[in-house]
Design an enzyme around this catalytic site. Structure first.
Site, mmCIF file in Angstrom:
data_model
loop_
_atom_site.group_PDB
_atom_site.id
_atom_site.type_symbol
_atom_site.label_atom_id
_atom_site.label_comp_id
_atom_site.label_asym_id
_atom_site.label_seq_id
_atom_site.Cartn_x
_atom_site.Cartn_y
_atom_site.Cartn_z
ATOM 1 N N THR A 108 0.821 -1.212 0.000
ATOM 2 C CA THR A 108 0.000 0.000 0.000
ATOM 3 C C THR A 108 0.853 1.260 0.000
ATOM 4 O OG1 THR A 108 -1.839 -1.098 1.131
ATOM 5 C CG2 THR A 108 -1.740 1.288 1.311
ATOM 6 N N ASP A 122 1.555 -6.026 -4.478
ATOM 7 C CA ASP A 122 0.621 -6.122 -3.360
ATOM 8 C C ASP A 122 1.077 -7.301 -2.507
ATOM 9 O OD1 ASP A 122 -1.748 -7.110 -1.860
ATOM 10 O OD2 ASP A 122 -2.825 -5.567 -2.973
ATOM 11 N N SER A 123 1.117 -7.143 -1.198
ATOM 12 C CA SER A 123 1.688 -8.208 -0.369
ATOM 13 C C SER A 123 0.848 -9.477 -0.357
ATOM 14 C CB SER A 123 1.941 -7.727 1.063
ATOM 15 O OG SER A 123 0.740 -7.575 1.782
ATOM 16 N N THR A 131 1.106 -4.615 4.104
ATOM 17 C CA THR A 131 0.774 -5.005 5.480
ATOM 18 C C THR A 131 0.155 -6.393 5.608
ATOM 19 O OG1 THR A 131 -1.392 -3.913 5.345
ATOM 20 C CG2 THR A 131 0.460 -2.596 6.154
ATOM 21 N N ASP A 132 -0.500 -6.887 4.559
ATOM 22 C CA ASP A 132 -1.273 -8.125 4.711
ATOM 23 C C ASP A 132 -0.413 -9.339 5.041
ATOM 24 O OD1 ASP A 132 -3.637 -6.816 4.340
ATOM 25 O OD2 ASP A 132 -3.881 -7.378 2.243
ATOM 26 N N LYS A 155 -0.825 -8.701 12.322
ATOM 27 C CA LYS A 155 -1.784 -7.693 11.871
ATOM 28 C C LYS A 155 -3.130 -8.020 12.502
ATOM 29 C CE LYS A 155 -3.691 -5.311 7.858
ATOM 30 N NZ LYS A 155 -3.742 -5.178 6.382
ATOM 31 N N TYR A 165 -7.122 -28.419 29.966
ATOM 32 C CA TYR A 165 -8.419 -29.092 29.887
ATOM 33 C C TYR A 165 -8.252 -30.516 29.354
ATOM 34 C CZ TYR A 165 -10.360 -24.375 30.325
ATOM 35 O OH TYR A 165 -10.676 -23.115 30.761
#
Length: 326
Positions: free
Chosen positions: A11, A51-52, A83-84, A154, A273
């Protein structure tokens, strides 16, 4: 101090076109558009411009090799990245490139540098300040915070405060014009090493009510060499009304099956558990307090070194680069 900026796209480097935003600016153009003036002794290298979402494991290899070639030439390195998948990249680089002698700082932005209200200037300024700090390791700088690269996730899709440090202290924070260091991780004092071996054939399966063992069997038949289960809460496998536990017990002898949690914080504890203890007995490997990104990339990296499930269990439960609480 001499800094190298490596552009990977994202971005921060995007311009709006007919099909929406698309990475197209060079890293030097990003810095100029963002109005960054305090980088006079900087060099620039555009390694990728995508684009990542498009980032693939081979891109990690290219980046790790590039970083290795340059860590002794510069006082710090900044990687601008979408960022992705940024946290996946910062995690895998942490495993591939051990003991870097300088700060390697990943950053990006949620709003393109070309937009008036972009967060690119803040993130770049934070990254530059930390890249000149002399604090070695792999980090993420975002929204005035610096976080350990292998402990970052993220957590927001739109907010400028898109990343959090998961189960680990924030390394540094911007306060006014000053970057205040809160915590310095402890690393080995060994020589920097590069180890690119990995196997991306890892499948992540989210546990939901009604999930059966079929998908696990299919994954093995398709050649996947490791499975990460995103479980509920502290972790566990359902044993009522499902063949899942039995299937996992059978398959865990062939391939590593690791359990992380769908929750963001605190990690898994399979001793808490009954459902967790049964999972442990079935051969499930707990991810502890690792992020999902660190869990996936660590398993990929380990699979590049061994097929032995018992050896993988030991390595997955061992803290290698700060990804796991000792």
């Amino acid at each position: 101090m001499k800094i190298l900026l490596i552009g990977m796209g994202g971005t921060i480097a995007s311009v709006k076109g007919e099909n929406g935003y698309e990475a197209s600016l060079s890293v030097k153009e990003v810095l100029d558009i963002a109005g960054i003036k305090d980088c006079e002794d900087c060099d620039f290298l555009d390694l990728k411009n995508v684009d990542s979402t498009l980032i693939q494991p081979e891109d990690w290899v290219d980046l790790a090799e590039t970083l290795y070639k340059n860590v002794k030439k510069y006082d710090g390195i900044i990687v601008t990245h979408g960022t992705d998948t940024l946290a996946y990249t910062s995690s895998m680089i942490s495993f591939m490139l051990r003991n870097p002698p300088i700060p390697i700082v990943f950053t990006g932005s949620m709003i393109p540098a070309t937009e008036e209200n972009s967060d690119a200037p803040l993130n770049l300024q934070t990254a530059i300040k930390f890249a000149t700090s002399g604090i070695r390791g792999v980090y993420v700088a975002f929204n005035g915070k610096v976080m350990l690269g292998v402990r970052t996730s993220k957590v927001r899709t739109m907010s400028r405060d898109a990343f959090e440090s998961i189960n680990y202290p924030i390394i540094a924070e911007l306060r006014g014009e000053d970057l205040v260091v809160n915590f310095i991780p402890k690393f080995n004092n060994g020589e920097v090493t590069l180890d690119l071996r990995h196997d991306p054939k890892v499948l992540v399966i989210k546990l939901i009510p009604g999930l059966s063992g079929d998908i696990f069997r299919a994954a093995v038949e398709l050649g996947y060499r490791g499975i990460v289960i995103e479980g509920y809460g502290a972790g566990g496998i359902p044993y009522r009304g499902s063949d899942l536990l039995q299937t996992i017990e059978e398959l865990s002898k062939e391939i590593p099956i690791v359990m992380t949690t769908q929750a963001m914080y605190d990690g898994v504890d399979l001793t808490r558990y009954k459902v967790g203890r049964l999972a442990l007995r079935a051969g499930v490997i707990p991810a502890g307090d690792m992020t999902k990104e660190a869990t996936v990339t660590k398993l990929m990296w380990i699979l590049g070194h061994t097929n032995n499930v018992e050896e993988i269990k030991v390595l997955m439960r061992k803290n290698l680069v700060g990804e796991l609480r000792d």
